[in-house]
Design a protein around this motif. Structure first.
Motif, PDB file in Angstrom:
ATOM      1  N   ARG A 121      -1.982   0.180   6.621  1.00 16.38           N
ATOM      2  CA  ARG A 121      -2.604   1.583   6.951  1.00 16.38           C
ATOM      3  C   ARG A 121      -1.653   1.287   9.045  1.00 16.38           C
ATOM      4  O   ARG A 121      -0.976   2.851   8.571  1.00 16.38           O
ATOM      5  CB  ARG A 121      -3.732   1.485   7.091  1.00 16.38           C
ATOM      6  N   ASP A 122      -1.870   0.320   9.381  1.00 18.32           N
ATOM      7  CA  ASP A 122      -0.769   1.124  10.718  1.00 18.32           C
ATOM      8  C   ASP A 122       0.139   0.500  10.678  1.00 18.32           C
ATOM      9  O   ASP A 122       0.299   2.061  11.309  1.00 18.32           O
ATOM     10  CB  ASP A 122      -1.474  -0.413  11.604  1.00 18.32           C
ATOM     11  N   GLU A 123       0.839   0.233   9.530  1.00 26.37           N
ATOM     12  CA  GLU A 123       2.514   0.823  10.034  1.00 26.37           C
ATOM     13  C   GLU A 123       2.470   2.314   9.448  1.00 26.37           C
ATOM     14  O   GLU A 123       3.356   2.855  10.013  1.00 26.37           O
ATOM     15  CB  GLU A 123       3.002  -0.554   8.484  1.00 26.37           C
ATOM     16  N   ALA A 124       1.978   2.717   8.247  1.00 27.29           N
ATOM     17  CA  ALA A 124       1.864   3.873   7.519  1.00 27.29           C
ATOM     18  C   ALA A 124       1.181   4.918   8.585  1.00 27.29           C
ATOM     19  O   ALA A 124       2.253   5.792   8.654  1.00 27.29           O
ATOM     20  CB  ALA A 124       0.792   4.002   6.170  1.00 27.29           C
ATOM     21  N   VAL A 125       0.783   4.444   9.791  1.00 27.01           N
ATOM     22  CA  VAL A 125       0.553   5.211  10.894  1.00 27.01           C
ATOM     23  C   VAL A 125       1.357   5.789  11.503  1.00 27.01           C
ATOM     24  O   VAL A 125       1.517   6.700  11.934  1.00 27.01           O
ATOM     25  CB  VAL A 125      -1.101   5.228  11.157  1.00 27.01           C
ATOM     26  N   GLU A 126       2.321   4.895  11.924  1.00 29.07           N
ATOM     27  CA  GLU A 126       3.431   4.524  12.765  1.00 29.07           C
ATOM     28  C   GLU A 126       4.180   5.149  11.801  1.00 29.07           C
ATOM     29  O   GLU A 126       5.286   6.838  12.413  1.00 29.07           O
ATOM     30  CB  GLU A 126       3.479   3.718  12.660  1.00 29.07           C
ATOM     31  N   TRP A 127       4.581   5.025  11.000  1.00 32.16           N
ATOM     32  CA  TRP A 127       5.927   6.224  10.455  1.00 32.16           C
ATOM     33  C   TRP A 127       5.090   7.651  10.529  1.00 32.16           C
ATOM     34  O   TRP A 127       6.281   8.622  10.210  1.00 32.16           O
ATOM     35  CB  TRP A 127       5.775   5.145   8.828  1.00 32.16           C
ATOM     36  N   MET A 162       0.769  -0.844  -0.368  1.00 28.64           N
ATOM     37  CA  MET A 162      -0.255   0.398  -0.029  1.00 28.64           C
ATOM     38  C   MET A 162       1.089   0.732   0.005  1.00 28.64           C
ATOM     39  O   MET A 162       2.026   1.204   0.554  1.00 28.64           O
ATOM     40  CB  MET A 162      -1.040  -0.569   1.158  1.00 28.64           C
ATOM     41  N   ARG A 163       0.307   2.110  -0.743  1.00 30.96           N
ATOM     42  CA  ARG A 163       0.967   3.346  -1.372  1.00 30.96           C
ATOM     43  C   ARG A 163       0.388   4.290   0.037  1.00 30.96           C
ATOM     44  O   ARG A 163       0.042   4.695  -0.191  1.00 30.96           O
ATOM     45  CB  ARG A 163       1.694   3.835  -2.001  1.00 30.96           C
ATOM     46  N   TYR A 164       1.661   5.398   0.624  1.00 33.11           N
ATOM     47  CA  TYR A 164       0.872   6.442   1.215  1.00 33.11           C
ATOM     48  C   TYR A 164       1.406   7.958   0.491  1.00 33.11           C
ATOM     49  O   TYR A 164       2.052   7.548   0.616  1.00 33.11           O
ATOM     50  CB  TYR A 164       0.605   6.178   2.154  1.00 33.11           C
ATOM     51  N   LEU A 165       0.960   9.131   0.656  1.00 34.10           N
ATOM     52  CA  LEU A 165       1.964   9.836   0.376  1.00 34.10           C
ATOM     53  C   LEU A 165       0.819  11.025   1.415  1.00 34.10           C
ATOM     54  O   LEU A 165       0.471  11.413   2.109  1.00 34.10           O
ATOM     55  CB  LEU A 165       1.145  10.728  -1.020  1.00 34.10           C
TER      56      LEU A 165
END
Length: 135
Positions: free
Chosen positions: A87-93, A1-4
């Motif tokens: 998503r949880d990993e992206a939130v942590e970053w 999953m990619r997040y901006l």
């Protein structure tokens, strides 16, 4: 999953001010950690809106409107693109993201569409042939 991860502009960034050295160092450290973890895809700052333009669509017509643009809180000063497993990993970053302006502000994080999110249309096949990940 990619997040901006979107860094909102400030009055300073819109005036063309460079970040304080301490903020720049904190950003460099954060992005080094992202790279080390293998989740960093891209990151960059943007010039002030006075150096940009918008394409406006009205009544079937296009026009180019030169910056600057008035609503600083709606402008983007920079971005970081990450790819995580959840998503949880992206939130942590994103929680670790340094304060980009050293004052009250916020960053915005949004997931990117992947081509698999769309129906199997001819346009999707054409994007796949281009080698792009999303639309």
């Amino acid at each position: 999953m990619r997040y901006l991860i979107l860094v909102k502009a400030s009055k300073g960034s819109e005036a063309g001010a460079m970040p304080d050295p301490e903020i720049f160092d904190a950003m460099a450290h954060y992005h080094e950690q992202l790279a080390k973890a293998g989740v960093l895809l891209d990151a960059n700052g943007l010039h002030p809106s006075s150096r940009g333009w918008r394409v406006r669509y009205r009544g079937g017509q296009r026009s180019v409107v030169d910056g600057p643009f008035a609503e600083t809180k709606e402008l983007i000063a920079g971005y970081t693109l990450i790819q995580t497993h959840s998503r949880d990993e992206a939130v942590e970053w994103s929680r670790r993201f340094p304060n980009p302006h050293g004052e009250d502000c916020e960053i915005e994080v949004r997931p990117l569409f992947e081509l698999d999110d769309f129906a199997a249309l001819e346009g999707v096949r054409r994007f796949r042939r281009l080698g792009v990940s999303g639309a």
